[in-house]
Scaffold this active site. Sequence first.
Site, PDB file in Angstrom:
ATOM      1  CD  GLN A 103      42.003  47.359  39.849  1.00  0.00           C
ATOM      2  OE1 GLN A 103      42.790  47.601  40.599  1.00  0.00           O
ATOM      3  NE2 GLN A 103      40.964  48.004  39.963  1.00  0.00           N
ATOM      4  CG  ASN A 104      38.433  41.591  38.588  1.00  0.00           C
ATOM      5  OD1 ASN A 104      39.065  42.334  39.461  1.00  0.00           O
ATOM      6  ND2 ASN A 104      37.260  41.715  38.111  1.00  0.00           N
ATOM      7  CB  VAL A 105      44.080  37.538  37.058  1.00  0.00           C
ATOM      8  CG1 VAL A 105      44.954  38.929  37.336  1.00  0.00           C
ATOM      9  CG2 VAL A 105      43.889  37.091  38.592  1.00  0.00           C
ATOM     10  CG  ASP A 106      37.997  36.994  37.258  1.00  0.00           C
ATOM     11  OD1 ASP A 106      37.789  37.336  36.114  1.00  0.00           O
ATOM     12  OD2 ASP A 106      37.208  37.453  38.405  1.00  0.00           O
ATOM     13  CG  HIS A 121      46.417  44.025  37.826  1.00  0.00           C
ATOM     14  ND1 HIS A 121      45.714  44.154  39.144  1.00  0.00           N
ATOM     15  CD2 HIS A 121      47.065  45.022  37.829  1.00  0.00           C
ATOM     16  CE1 HIS A 121      45.817  45.322  39.560  1.00  0.00           C
ATOM     17  NE2 HIS A 121      46.704  45.901  38.614  1.00  0.00           N
ATOM     18  CB  CYS A 152      63.208  27.512  25.502  1.00  0.00           C
ATOM     19  SG  CYS A 152      62.586  28.501  26.910  1.00  0.00           S
ATOM     20  CB  THR A 190      38.240  48.747  42.030  1.00  0.00           C
ATOM     21  OG1 THR A 190      39.797  48.609  42.719  1.00  0.00           O
ATOM     22  CG2 THR A 190      37.971  49.991  41.540  1.00  0.00           C
ATOM     23  CB  ALA A 233      28.858  44.388  40.885  1.00  0.00           C
TER      24      ALA A 233
END
Length: 241
Positions: A103-106, A121, A152, A190, A233
């Site tokens: 889910q991490n966007v890093d 995500h 564009c 999470t 973790a």
Amino acid sequence: MPERTPIAEVKARLERAKSVTVLTGAGISADSGVATFRGADGLWRNFRAEDLATPEAFARDPRLVWEWYNWRRELIATKRPNPAHHALVEMEKRGRRFWLITQNVDGLHRAAGSEQLSEIHGNIWRVRCTRCGQISENRQVPIPILPSCSVCQGLLRPHIVWFGESLAQRDLEQSYAALESCEVMLIIGTSGVVYPAASFAPVAKQAGAFVAEVNLDPTPNSDLMDVSIRGRASETVPLLL
Ligand code: OAD
């Protein structure tokens, strides 16, 4: 015979498993210094999600939303993968069916070397044109506000799934295929409150998987876990190899 510790139990299951699926959340990157969303220092304590992480917020004030993402890009740009990210790369290399859903966007899993993954995500280092839909990598820090598409000239937005938006069909298909076919599912860091990821553990469990979590605290899904490992973790995941 003495009972196995939770770590020894999960390690033994992982050694035997022919297919493994891992789900990660902000807790795995917390040990790299990336802020989580919930909890004492969580991002959503200081910011309202609906002011920043929704399509409506971007339509209302794209400058504000980009300023927030620029701030997060600046913070994340200095962070490096930690031993938990590296351990998952080792797990992937073991030559069996493996899929990582994050889910991490890093982008820290990619930075560590993970290849078999769905970033459900999105990714903070990707931008998407709101006019032509082109997705491209962009690592500028800070990104000039407001950024425009090189094809564009349309307005660019972060390639991130915001509240109220759907996950990409391909990510959903890959995730469910991995959840329904895995022998072991490992869930790391999470809170298990954002859907659909919050429902992934029950899906794997229903399909017969052994399900384990690594988290500092109990989560809403803890009751259905076969094993819960309480700890950081970066300290516990490497012990599972
Ligand atoms: P949360 O911030 O909701 O939860 C982080 C979880 O990690 C909590 O359960 C903590 O107990 C745990 N945790 C914290 N530090 C840890 C450590 N060092 N080791 C192990 N566990 C630790 O983050 P997510 O569950 O990832 O969405 O949040 C889900 C989604 O909500 C995010 O992807 C984001 C957010 O809104 C989008 O950006 C679209």
